[in-house]
Design a protein around this motif. Structure first.
Motif, mmCIF file in Angstrom:
data_model
loop_
_atom_site.group_PDB
_atom_site.id
_atom_site.type_symbol
_atom_site.label_atom_id
_atom_site.label_comp_id
_atom_site.label_asym_id
_atom_site.label_seq_id
_atom_site.Cartn_x
_atom_site.Cartn_y
_atom_site.Cartn_z
ATOM 1 N N GLY A 228 51.840 10.179 -19.721
ATOM 2 C CA GLY A 228 51.525 9.352 -18.564
ATOM 3 C C GLY A 228 52.717 8.542 -18.101
ATOM 4 O O GLY A 228 52.705 8.018 -16.996
ATOM 5 N N SER A 245 52.364 13.547 -12.599
ATOM 6 C CA SER A 245 51.301 12.776 -13.254
ATOM 7 C C SER A 245 50.090 12.665 -12.352
ATOM 8 O O SER A 245 50.210 12.284 -11.186
ATOM 9 C CB SER A 245 51.818 11.384 -13.605
ATOM 10 O OG SER A 245 52.913 11.498 -14.491
ATOM 11 N N ASN A 291 49.224 12.610 -7.062
ATOM 12 C CA ASN A 291 49.951 11.912 -8.132
ATOM 13 C C ASN A 291 49.414 10.490 -8.265
ATOM 14 O O ASN A 291 49.146 9.832 -7.257
ATOM 15 C CB ASN A 291 51.442 11.837 -7.804
ATOM 16 C CG ASN A 291 52.128 13.172 -7.998
ATOM 17 O OD1 ASN A 291 51.524 14.220 -7.767
ATOM 18 N ND2 ASN A 291 53.370 13.139 -8.419
ATOM 19 N N TYR A 293 49.339 6.841 -11.139
ATOM 20 C CA TYR A 293 49.440 6.151 -12.422
ATOM 21 C C TYR A 293 48.341 5.090 -12.526
ATOM 22 O O TYR A 293 48.420 4.167 -13.324
ATOM 23 C CB TYR A 293 50.801 5.454 -12.528
ATOM 24 C CG TYR A 293 51.958 6.409 -12.720
ATOM 25 C CD1 TYR A 293 52.536 7.075 -11.644
ATOM 26 C CD2 TYR A 293 52.471 6.645 -13.986
ATOM 27 C CE1 TYR A 293 53.595 7.955 -11.823
ATOM 28 C CE2 TYR A 293 53.540 7.512 -14.179
ATOM 29 C CZ TYR A 293 54.094 8.167 -13.096
ATOM 30 O OH TYR A 293 55.150 9.031 -13.285
ATOM 31 N N ILE A 328 46.077 9.238 -17.362
ATOM 32 C CA ILE A 328 47.189 9.788 -16.584
ATOM 33 C C ILE A 328 47.684 11.008 -17.346
ATOM 34 O O ILE A 328 48.181 10.874 -18.472
ATOM 35 C CB ILE A 328 48.356 8.795 -16.474
ATOM 36 C CG1 ILE A 328 47.878 7.407 -16.050
ATOM 37 C CG2 ILE A 328 49.413 9.328 -15.512
ATOM 38 C CD1 ILE A 328 48.926 6.325 -16.234
ATOM 39 N N ASP A 330 50.209 14.261 -17.709
ATOM 40 C CA ASP A 330 51.494 14.804 -17.271
ATOM 41 C C ASP A 330 51.381 16.318 -17.229
ATOM 42 O O ASP A 330 51.340 16.977 -18.262
ATOM 43 C CB ASP A 330 52.611 14.385 -18.243
ATOM 44 C CG ASP A 330 52.957 12.911 -18.125
ATOM 45 O OD1 ASP A 330 53.581 12.371 -19.049
ATOM 46 O OD2 ASP A 330 52.594 12.306 -17.094
#
Lengths: 405, 860, 79
Positions: A228, A245, A291, A293, A328, A330
């Motif tokens: 993440g 992410s 995307n 976070y 999150i 990846d």
């Protein structure tokens, strides 16, 4: 199945102030980082190690995943590392002396189209010849194995069959992390929480330390292990990664009497579900496409996921969602991880597990510890190098990932 | 016990219900909880781990104890269940039952926009709604209760809220939604709410310019020994039962408080003649240290070593502003020392919190987080009633080294129940703070997440069930297929005929017959589902050349050419036929499943990269019906339908396009083939599709024309070695792997070309397309079978490829397969093995073509 | 999430396909790129925690591509 969780140990970890330097600094105190620290100590005798965790220990993806464990991946390279992981899982509770509620209750991957059936059989055959337990079930056999699955032909995308890995299952994510943490702590590894890495110190071609919110910490080797935040850390080093992410959402229901005794995944209708030890249904779906976070996603994903769940499991129709959340993840271009060396000396990278990191926790720690200790990859993570994207030797596991990307 | 008068229940409408199969009575307006208390039934269930008797603790959605099953619906709160005729409920010991139900409840969704969305119809919420209405805003006011009014419903006398509500009802742009619980606040003011309706539930999705949260505050319990007995209730809840439902939980009360909100309860109990044996006020230094009781609940409290008898205990530990929705959308909280609670701090610009939810209330409160145990035993000081978690559990968690409230939550399971710790969370934070030497504000709360209350799976799924789960796409000719008993398969969202069994033919027999017809006589297939993209403009050719692996400069008007598409990484992505219709006008076909992706791919390049190209792409997949007429006798059918059109091979060569008309139906004919036979694809505007098909069937009748489906199509194309994208490819296969170097232009660049030169992508021993002939011509290799170089059926054995397509061939009178095999082209003539579960099948590697290598039939 | 389509106005994110990072131009000389440089073009993309210049495609609406800047932590859009 639904006895109350066993009691926990009374001591888990110290809360040390970080020392001025360590032989190895692991950035990220999640499942993989904690496993790495444990195996560095256990397999390699390296204990002058710190884990630096920016939040509360094991509060990232390990705290919020849907805990499915299996090794039924397609390619030889993937099968090898996930199967190594499964073998470690099988002895883990005993090794760490902590009941992690590991339950090998079987993982069904349902198939809803002729094409999916073909790919499923391909995977079953590959698994078998790699020594991994895998079976093909017809729709009727699916029903016999998991009676609450709807195999009617009248649904939009009927179940045509499934692959089954009987040795697959679930474990309690927090307990796994705490078990590794306790064991690492007992070896003298410092678990430092609320310590965010804000920069790196380089000398020549080598990393020599990290800057953190608690000050500078010297390091003989630095191992990145922060799902993440891999790109965030890599950017501090000027390192480009093929990682994006995304949010991955999950949800739980209230506690229910036992009704689902195995794990069920459906790639086509985008839902996977198990019933945890306490009784709650734990369910996940595909990633949100943008995307992020933020550790949250769009509610349409949940709406669609639950419609899919009810097509497969009419018995869940009046169950309730009591909590939704997100992590999150990846995501790498081939849905396979990146574990190994970087262009910077003494700096190691472990990332890109996407939606499937939890099952790999023990093996990831095992091979990463080897990589760090030896300065070169273990045979199991050698194929998962960062430079495979330059050579083109990708290991495409989008199908076996079983989670929509 | 029910009081003789008062309350908002309708005593004129008695309601019969059962609880744990015991028949009982209540009134319209009761909840199950109030009706049980009215019947002096205080024990609702037993706790999940400790098995302790439990009764209703609150009067609202924060209820942790009174969990019930109503029909197929598990884990409802008795405080939320409205009493209706015939209601049957059972108490649950912490777990519910999932059941299949055919009760026909309806779950639908509504989407609305408004200027102002107000959540909570108490005094502040209704006032905010009225202010907005008077400004001319569209207003939606939601409240979870069956009646609007909020706390005013729990007052003895009328308040101004009722008149505010009356005013609101006069505005046409105001929508009042009672029984509607807002449970999720998402980005940019998207609010999800669940409305309970008589015949089911409705999911509201409201997009509001401004959201006003008037969600009030939840009362907190106090934490002392044996604080969980039936009869121990929140003071405010007792007042609600008293004034709203005319129910009192017992006959002799004790009040235990740390604040002045309980003054009104004291007055109200006095007004109906209920004895209050004592008021224990922590602000005066008094505390309840312990309780006594039996299986039926509390019988007394211990204060300063003295016992005071009572049959209900009203507790108040202060108030927690209800900040869940605010926090879900990213609002920050801060601890307010005066209120001893967390209040909203910074938040999104268009979200306002008002009233008690904002901490806007007067209170005199003394923080009293934990009543010490007399003997050091904290195992009966309950913090989370639903999860049966006590202070002893908290102490153990902290003892492990855990400091974060998130860790403690997970170690003890506090706050993980279906009530999500609404009456536990803040006490947990404070006690963790006490144990670890951190201030409450420093410890903070665990993360608030949607949904605020449990939400039914069925509600979130709504009507997207059954056929509405995903759109069904059918062609214009579909009714004919159905009428002729075709079996269908799903290809993406499309229903395509798989085969057309005659009589009680098996699939295998039908496919063999259909293949034979196509190779020996004439067959016909509905190929309308293939993607069709119209490409027009002066730069159309440039676009094609940049994206396809092959060049189209030499494609004349009136001719077709097969084309291959790769992604930037060099992997095959789709294929199709490019048709040159006129100057600067092409039409590209795609696979059925890839149509949308290919058009999106074209658009992405045109709009983001090659913005100077003058070309437009349009999806015309649904505009044209397409019918493939296939086989050595296909020309006869075409000649019969299109007498004006010259059909001999010189006038109408392979890959040519001709226009025609039959019985007034305009048709474009393309001499292309996926079977390798002489064949024609007839395109007509979609509304003529069925009519044209019927004309084809009529013209073909003397030749016993046979409709065929995807199963036969698969066999026919495989006999020619024609790939199917997604079957011979899986996203990791290059054109060279497929033996299609001939289609990879050496002269021009195209997207993906550079990738083909990478070390791994240009290896000589990559998996390559080959044919396989099982040594036993009757044995069919399973698709998906792995291939090995040695006849070994268990590890360790190296896998060198897999079977991608495998069929029984009528034309060859034997089985055959296509496969991807490592260094396959170097292994032609060798034997490979397919180790299966119970046997090993040997096969000879061949070129991937089995029929009419010279294409004589195709070009005839 | 509401995405501001320049032609259609603010629409729910479900109406769009996400296009990832913006401003990644197809290399002018693909044949001149080394394998590492080429891998960079195919696979490496910014992945910032914070302001992100990204592309969206209004696939269920006007079918136009556009770019905007969005914060990947708060999801706030400042086109």
């Amino acid at each position: 199945m639904l006895t109350e969780p066993s009691s926990h140990p009374d001591h888990l970890w110290r809360n040390p102030e970080p020392r001025r330097g360590y032989d190895v600094v692991i950035v990220g105190g999640g499942g993989h980082g904690l496993a790495t620290a444990y195996y560095l100590a256990k397999n390699h005798g390296i204990t002058n190690v710190a884990i630096l965790e920016r939040g509360w220990l094991a509060g990232g993806n390990v705290a919020r995943n849907t805990t499915i464990i299996r090794s039924n991946y397609l390619w030889d390279e993937s099968a090898a590392i996930y199967e190594q992981s499964l073998k470690l899982w099988e002895g883990l509770a005993q090794e760490l002396d902590y009941d992690i509620l590991f339950s090998q209750r079987g993982v069904l991957n349902l198939l809803h189209s002729v094409g999916d059936v073909r790919e499923g059989l391909r995977r079953v055959n590959a698994n078998r010849l790699n020594g991994i337990d895998a079976e093909w079930l017809s729709a009727e056999e699916v029903k016999a194995y998991c009676p609450i699955v709807n195999i009617s032909e009248d649904v939009r995308y009927p179940v045509l069959g499934a692959t089954l890995q009987r040795r697959g299952g679930i474990a309690k994510h927090d307990y796994v992390a705490w078990a590794y943490a306790r064991a690492a702590d007992a070896f003298g590894v410092d678990l430092v929480q609320n310590c965010e890495v804000t920069g790196f110190e380089l000398s020549g071609r080598s990393v020599t330390g990290v800057q953190t919110s608690l000050g500078r910490i010297g390091a003989g080797k630095v191992a990145l292990c922060a799902a993440g935040h891999s790109s965030v850390l890599a950017a501090m080093l000027g390192l480009e990664l093929p990682i994006q992410s995304h949010p991955l959402q999950a949800l739980v229901s209230e506690l229910l009497e036992p009704v689902l005794e195995c794990v069920v995944m459906s790639n086509a209708v985008h839902v996977y579900v198990s019933q945890a030890h306490k009784g709650e249904l734990v369910m996940g779906a595909g990633i949100d496409p943008y995307n992020s976070y933020a550790q949250r996603g769009s509610p349409q994903v949940i709406e669609y996921q639950l419609a899919a769940a009810l097509e497969l499991f009419p018995i869940f129709s009046r169950a309730h969602v009591i909590r939704t959340w997100a992590g999150i993840v990846d995501v790498s271009p081939d849905a396979s991880p990146i574990v190994g060396l970087t262009p910077i000396e003494n700096l190691y990278l472990n990332c890109g597990w996407g939606t499937g990191g939890f099952k790999a926790t023990p093996a990831s720690g095992w091979v990463y510890a080897h990589t760090i200790a030896n300065g070169s990859p273990h045979p199991l993570n050698a194929p998962f190098s960062l430079d495979r994207f330059s050579t083109g030797a990708l290991i495409d596991e989008h199908g076996a990932a079983a989670v929509a990307h | 016990m029910r009081l003789a008068s008062g309350g908002r229940i309708d005593r004129g409408r008695p309601i019969a219900f059962t609880f744990n199969d015991v028949p009982l009575e209540g009134f319209a307006g009761d909840t199950l909880a109030s009706a049980l208390l009215a019947n002096d039934l205080r024990v609702v269930t037993h706790s999940i781990t400790r098995g302790r008797p439990r009764g209703t603790f609150t009067a609202g959605i924060e209820e942790p104890n009174a969990l019930v099953q109503v029909g197929p619906e598990p884990m409802l709160r008795a405080t939320q269940v409205e009493l209706v005729d015939g209601l049957g409920a059972t108490g649950l010991k912490g777990r519910g039952r999932a059941m299949v139900t055919g009760d026909g409840a309806r779950f639908d969704k509504r989407y609305a926009h408004c200027e102002v969305l107000v959540v909570g119809a108490g005094s502040h919420g209704t006032q905010a709604a009225l202010d907005a209405a008077m400004r001319g805003d569209r207003v939606i006011l939601m409240d979870e209760q069956n009646e609007m009014g909020g706390r005013s419903l729990s007052e003895r006398s009328a308040t101004s809220t009722a008149s505010t509500l009356a005013s609101l009802r006069s505005f046409t742009e105001v929508q009042l939604l009672s029984r509607t619980t807002a449970f999720g606040l998402y980005e940019q003011n998207l609010m999800l709410a669940a409305e309970r309706r008589p015949d089911g539930q409705r999911l509201w999705q409201v997009r509001a310019k401004r959201v006003v949260l008037a969600t009030g505050a939840h009362e907190r319990p106090l934490v002392f020994a044996n604080n969980d007995r039936p009869g121990v209730m929140l003071a405010g809840a007792v007042r609600t039962y008293l004034n709203r439902y005319a129910v009192v939980p017992g006959r002799r009360a004790v009040i235990f408080t740390n604040n002045d909100s309980t003054d009104r309860l004291l007055a109200d109990l006095g007004a109906v003649g209920i004895e209050v044996a004592a008021v224990i006020d922590a602000r005066a230094g008094e505390v309840v240290g312990d309780t006594e009781g039996d299986e039926r609940g509390i019988t007394g409290v211990i204060v300063g070593g003295q016992r005071i008898g009572c049959d209900f205990l009203c507790v108040s530990g202060g108030f927690n502003p209800t900040v869940h929705l605010f926090s879900q959308v990213g609002g920050r909280l801060r601890y307010d020392e005066r209120l001893t609670g967390f209040v909203p701090d910074e938040g999104p610009a268009n979200v306002t919190v008002v009233g008690r939810a904002a901490g806007d209330f007067k209170i005199s409160v003394q923080p009293t987080w934990l009543i010490p145990s007399a003997d050091g035993d904290y195992s009966n000081h309950f913090i989370d009633l639903e999860r049966d978690v006590t202070v002893a559990d908290l102490r153990r968690a902290v003892g492990t080294g855990m400091r974060s409230v998130e860790h403690v939550k997970r170690y003890t399971t506090i706050g993980t129940g279906s009530d999500q710790g609404k009456t536990a969370g803040i006490n947990e934070a404070a006690i963790v703070g006490t144990l670890t030497g951190q201030p409450v504000g420093g410890v903070g709360t665990t993360t608030y997440r949607p949904p605020y209350v449990p939400v039914s799976f069925s509600l979130m799924a709504g009507r997207n069930r059954g056929d509405l789960f995903d759109p069904i796409r059918i062609t214009a000719i579909h009714p004919w297929h159905v009428a002729h008993r075709a079996r269908f398969e799903n290809v993406g969202q499309w229903k395509r005929p798989s085969y057309f069994p005659r009589g009680d033919e098996s699939m295998e027999a039908a496919v063999l017959r259909e293949c034979r017809a196509a190779r020996e006589g004439v067959g016909v297939m509905d190929v309308s589902t293939l993607g069709k993209i119209d490409i027009q403009g002066p730069d159309a050719l440039t676009l094609l050349n940049r994206l396809y692996t092959n060049a189209f400069d030499t494609l004349p008007v009136g001719m077709c050419r097969y084309g291959l598409l790769c992604r930037a990484d060099g992997m095959v992505f789709d294929d199709g036929v490019v048709m040159h219709l006129a100057q600067d006008h092409y039409l590209a076909t795609t696979t059925t499943g890839g149509a949308a992706a290919v058009l999106d791919w074209f658009e992405e390049w045109l709009q983001t990269e090659w913005t100077d190209l003058r070309v437009r792409c349009t999806s015309v997949t649904d505009h044209w019906a397409a019918i493939a007429v296939v086989g050595p006798r296909s020309r006869d059918v075409i000649a019969a339908l299109f007498p004006e059109t010259a059909v001999d091979t010189r006038a109408f060569p392979f890959l040519a396009i001709r226009e025609g008309e039959t019985r007034g139906i305009p048709v474009r004919l393309h001499r292309i083939t996926f079977s390798g036979e002489l064949a024609y694809e007839l395109w007509t505007p979609n509304w003529y599709g069925l009519a044209l098909w019927e004309l084809v069937m009529e013209a073909g009748k003397p030749l016993d024309i046979a409709p065929y489906g995807t199963e036969a199509m698969h066999v026919l194309r495989a006999e020619k070695g024609y790939i199917i994208v997604g079957q011979e490819t899986d996203g990791t296969i290059t054109p060279q792997d497929l033996g299609m170097s001939w289609i990879v232009s050496k002269k021009k660049d195209f997207v993906g070309k550079r990738s083909l030169r990478r070390p791994d992508t240009s290896r000589a021993d990559r998996r390559q397309l080959v044919g396989l002939l099982p040594l036993d011509g009757g044995e069919r290799l399973p698709e998906g079978a792995q291939l090995t170089l040695e006849p070994r059926n268990q590890p360790p054995v190296e896998m060198v490829g897999h079977v991608t397509s495998s069929y029984r061939s009528a034309a060859l009178d034997r089985t055959f397969a296509l496969a991807l095999l490592k260094a396959g082209r170097d292994r032609i003539g060798q034997t490979v093995y397919a180790p299966l579960q119970d046997r090993i099948v040997a096969a000879t590697v061949t070129e991937p073509i089995f029929w009419d290598r010279e294409n004589i039939r195709r070009d005839s | 999430m509401l995405v501001p389509c320049p032609w259609c106005g603010e629409r729910e994110d479900g109406e769009f396909k996400y296009g990832g990072a913006a401003g990644i131009a197809y290399p002018a000389q693909p044949e001149a790129a080394s394998d590492t440089e080429w891998a960079g073009y195919i696979f490496h993309r910014p992945n910032p925690k914070g302001a992100f210049q990204e592309r969206w495609y209004h696939s269920a609406g006007c079918r136009r591509w556009f770019a905007l800047t969005r914060d990947t932590v708060t999801h706030r859009i400042n086109p």
